[in-house]
Structure formats: structure tokens, C-alpha cells
Design a protein around this motif. Structure first.
Motif, mmCIF file in Angstrom:
data_model
loop_
_atom_site.group_PDB
_atom_site.id
_atom_site.type_symbol
_atom_site.label_atom_id
_atom_site.label_comp_id
_atom_site.label_asym_id
_atom_site.label_seq_id
_atom_site.Cartn_x
_atom_site.Cartn_y
_atom_site.Cartn_z
ATOM 1 N N THR A 129 53.883 14.671 39.618
ATOM 2 C CA THR A 129 54.662 13.700 38.871
ATOM 3 C C THR A 129 55.923 13.308 39.637
ATOM 4 N N ILE A 177 40.879 14.013 34.384
ATOM 5 C CA ILE A 177 41.280 14.212 35.783
ATOM 6 C C ILE A 177 40.740 13.089 36.669
ATOM 7 N N TYR A 220 57.864 18.573 32.672
ATOM 8 C CA TYR A 220 57.142 17.399 33.176
ATOM 9 C C TYR A 220 58.022 16.151 33.071
ATOM 10 N N GLY A 277 42.895 9.943 35.888
ATOM 11 C CA GLY A 277 44.221 10.072 36.507
ATOM 12 C C GLY A 277 44.166 9.966 38.016
ATOM 13 N N SER A 278 43.164 10.585 38.618
ATOM 14 C CA SER A 278 43.039 10.555 40.077
ATOM 15 C C SER A 278 42.724 9.151 40.583
ATOM 16 N N THR A 309 47.256 12.256 32.724
ATOM 17 C CA THR A 309 47.935 13.444 33.248
ATOM 18 C C THR A 309 48.724 14.164 32.159
ATOM 19 N N TRP A 329 47.076 6.598 34.394
ATOM 20 C CA TRP A 329 47.630 7.805 35.008
ATOM 21 C C TRP A 329 48.499 8.581 34.024
ATOM 22 N N LEU A 356 48.272 16.382 42.721
ATOM 23 C CA LEU A 356 47.693 16.365 41.370
ATOM 24 C C LEU A 356 46.360 17.093 41.341
#
Length: 186
Positions: A1, A57, A128, A60-61, A108, A104, A170
Motif C-alpha cells: 500500500t 488477490i 493500513y 487486486g493484482s 486489497t 485495487w 502485494l
């Protein structure tokens, strides 16, 4: 992040002056920012569909990878376009940035919360958020210096590289938490 937000702030802080220097009018800058915000807001509504189908995941990736490619294209636009063509190109790119940021951010955040027990969620979410905010401050601070000393195009390339680095961080972080790529944690 933290790394992702530094890269995001590097581009976003310097992008408005970059557009102004390259002949994009103030009302056009406002319009492309508005498009970004509206698209981003709309995508949040559909997040459940994306994450349940593809996994948090993976969503987000892919969002980080797409955003880094968009940042590289924005860097190239500094050489290719000016004025109204730059405005049109930037509007499309900022719409994509809005889409992938929403993907994203929601994926995440969801992964983080779902990978922790209820007792740790509040503290981890606070950490975070603090890292995200610190990344925005650091990136915004250095954006002006980088743009002045390196130029806008180089600053945007650095932003794209930082997003790629954040992708690998990440991936490693979630693997370390035992999250299986391509699956949701729900």
C-alpha cells in the motif's frame, strides 16, 4: 500500500500542471477528473461480482498491473500529444485509472480484513490506512521535486515502476498470509 500510494501520488500530484503546460484547458482538466471520480464510484458498486468471480488477490493484482501500464502510457503521452488530443487521451486513461483504483482498493482492503481474525482487524486497518496516507504524503512531496528536476515524463515512469514494485510486494505479502491466489477468502 505504501509503495502503491507513493507511485499514485507521484503521478496524480504532477498531472494537472503537466496537462496545463501541454495545452489542456482548466475546464478540460476538471472534466477528466470528474470522469475519473464518476467511473470509480460506479465500479465500487460492482466489486462483489469481480471478486466472487475472479478472487480478491487476482483482481487486486491485475488492477496494479493495468494501472502501471496506464501510467506508462500517460508518460508516453507527454511526448505524443498536446492540447485537445492530450485531453481526450487523458480522459480515457483517467477513466481506466478510476476503474482499477476501485478494484485495487476494495480487493486489497477486503483481503486484509478477511485474512485476519476479528480481534486484529481494527488495528491492522488502522495501520493500513496510516501507511496509505503516509505514501500519499511522501509521493506528493517528491512529485514536485521529481517533475522539476527530472521532468514530467520521467516522474510518470518512476510512478509506473513503483506500481510494478508494489505488485510484487502485494503478491509476497498475501502469500505470506497464506492467501491462495485466485480465490476469495470468504
Amino acid at each position: 500500500t505504501f509503495i502503491f500510494m507513493i507511485g499514485s501520488a507521484l503521478l496524480n500530484t504532477s498531472y494537472t500542471p503537466f496537462l496545463a503546460v501541454n495545452g489542456v484547458l482548466d475546464n478540460q482538466v476538471f472534466a477528466l477528473q470528474l470522469v475519473n471520480s464518476v467511473i470509480q464510484t460506479a465500479v465500487y458498486r460492482w466489486m462483489g461480482i469481480f471478486t466472487s468471480r475472479f478472487g480478491e488477490i487476482r483482481v487486486g493484482s491485475y488492477a496494479v498491473v493495468v494501472r502501471s501500464v496506464v501510467y506508462a502510457l500517460i508518460a508516453a503521452s507527454g511526448v505524443l500529444f498536446q492540447g485537445f488530443p492530450l485531453f481526450l487521451f487523458s480522459t480515457v486513461m483517467f477513466a481506466l485509472i478510476g476503474v482499477v483504483f476501485a478494484l485495487w482498493n476494495a480487493s486489497t482492503s477486503g483481503l486484509l480484513l478477511n485474512s485476519l481474525g476479528p480481534a486484529r482487524q481494527g488495528g491492522m486497518l488502522g495501520g493500513y490506512s496510516a501507511l496509505s496516507s503516509l505514501g500519499l504524503v511522501v509521493g506528493s512531496f517528491f512529485s514536485g521535486y521529481a517533475s522539476f528536476y527530472l521532468g514530467y515524463v520521467a516522474t510518470f515512469i518512476v510512478a509506473a515502476v513503483l506500481l510494478i514494485v508494489s505488485f510484487f510486494v502485494l503478491e509476497a505479502a498475501f502469500r505470506g498470509l497464506g492467501v491462495v491466489p485466485g480465490r476469495t477468502t470468504r
